[in-house]
Design an enzyme around this catalytic site. Sequence first.
Site, mmCIF file in Angstrom:
data_model
loop_
_atom_site.group_PDB
_atom_site.id
_atom_site.type_symbol
_atom_site.label_atom_id
_atom_site.label_comp_id
_atom_site.label_asym_id
_atom_site.label_seq_id
_atom_site.Cartn_x
_atom_site.Cartn_y
_atom_site.Cartn_z
ATOM 1 N N GLN A 80 -46.149 -8.030 42.037
ATOM 2 C CA GLN A 80 -45.677 -6.823 41.827
ATOM 3 C C GLN A 80 -46.821 -5.882 41.499
ATOM 4 O OE1 GLN A 80 -42.610 -8.209 39.256
ATOM 5 N NE2 GLN A 80 -41.551 -6.336 40.227
ATOM 6 N N CYS A 132 -35.243 -4.632 38.677
ATOM 7 C CA CYS A 132 -36.564 -4.787 38.988
ATOM 8 C C CYS A 132 -37.434 -3.706 38.996
ATOM 9 C CB CYS A 132 -36.611 -5.172 40.535
ATOM 10 S SG CYS A 132 -38.027 -6.022 41.166
ATOM 11 N N LEU A 133 -38.529 -3.924 38.561
ATOM 12 C CA LEU A 133 -39.451 -2.896 38.423
ATOM 13 C C LEU A 133 -40.060 -2.290 39.734
ATOM 14 C CD1 LEU A 133 -41.977 -4.108 35.628
ATOM 15 C CD2 LEU A 133 -40.180 -2.330 35.494
ATOM 16 N N HIS A 136 -35.113 -14.847 38.774
ATOM 17 C CA HIS A 136 -35.593 -13.637 39.337
ATOM 18 C C HIS A 136 -37.106 -13.533 39.611
ATOM 19 C CE1 HIS A 136 -35.287 -8.817 39.432
ATOM 20 N NE2 HIS A 136 -36.700 -9.011 39.395
ATOM 21 N N GLU A 137 -38.002 -13.869 38.629
ATOM 22 C CA GLU A 137 -39.710 -13.726 38.848
ATOM 23 C C GLU A 137 -40.033 -14.507 39.611
ATOM 24 O OE1 GLU A 137 -40.756 -11.148 37.765
ATOM 25 O OE2 GLU A 137 -39.083 -10.336 36.341
ATOM 26 N N HIS A 175 -39.900 -13.723 43.205
ATOM 27 C CA HIS A 175 -40.942 -12.826 43.792
ATOM 28 C C HIS A 175 -42.029 -13.543 44.533
ATOM 29 C CE1 HIS A 175 -39.801 -8.768 42.508
ATOM 30 N NE2 HIS A 175 -39.549 -9.206 41.231
ATOM 31 N N GLY A 222 -39.870 -8.947 32.502
ATOM 32 C CA GLY A 222 -40.775 -9.915 33.399
ATOM 33 C C GLY A 222 -41.678 -9.414 34.605
HETATM 34 NI NI NI Z 1 -38.545 -7.942 40.024
#
Ligand code: NI
Length: 187
Positions: free
Chosen positions: A50, A99-100, A141-142, A145, A45
């Site tokens: 991000q 997480c990226l 999670h997304e 953000h 995701g």
């Molecule tokens: Ni993340």
Amino acid sequence: MILPIYLYGHPVLRKVSPDITPDFPGLHDLVENMKATMYASDGIGIAAPQVGVNARIVYIDASVLADTFPELADRKYVLINPRIEVLEDGEKVSREEGCLSLPGIHEPVSRVEKIRINYVDEQFKPHEEVVSGYLARVMQHECDHLDAVLFIDHLSPIRKQLIRNKLNNIIKGKVNCDYRTKGYKSK
Ligand code: NI
């Protein structure tokens, strides 16, 4: 176009993202770029902050997990202006997350198992869905953000202390990952 992933420490990740309207400039291109960027970095995701954009847009493709979770095959979502509601009395389960924007950090995070999500798609058609299990976790999670929350914010102070050096290295741009990144201090 593959965009750099903004890393922990960058202020864009700590700003609450506003809802968007159908006239949001370049929406389709942004969504396509988010997809390309996520696939290039092997994510499940990605949220618009991000890639440096404070707007309530998320892309999720959970189908890569279909080997472990067969129900996730073909589960792809463009979530615009999503809102999550916790269902029932909120049973929580702990599972490892990454997480990226936080390369090299994987920690167990406790989250509710079942949610109701409201969102509009790219055509601004409204949807409501009840989701549970791993997909509910990815959505939480997304969507976090979009509210300027990162998964490490859910860790206990002790766990957070244990990863402090790793966090400091990310802030300094000392990361070792095979996708393009943009740290707070990089140009
Ligand atoms: Ni993340």
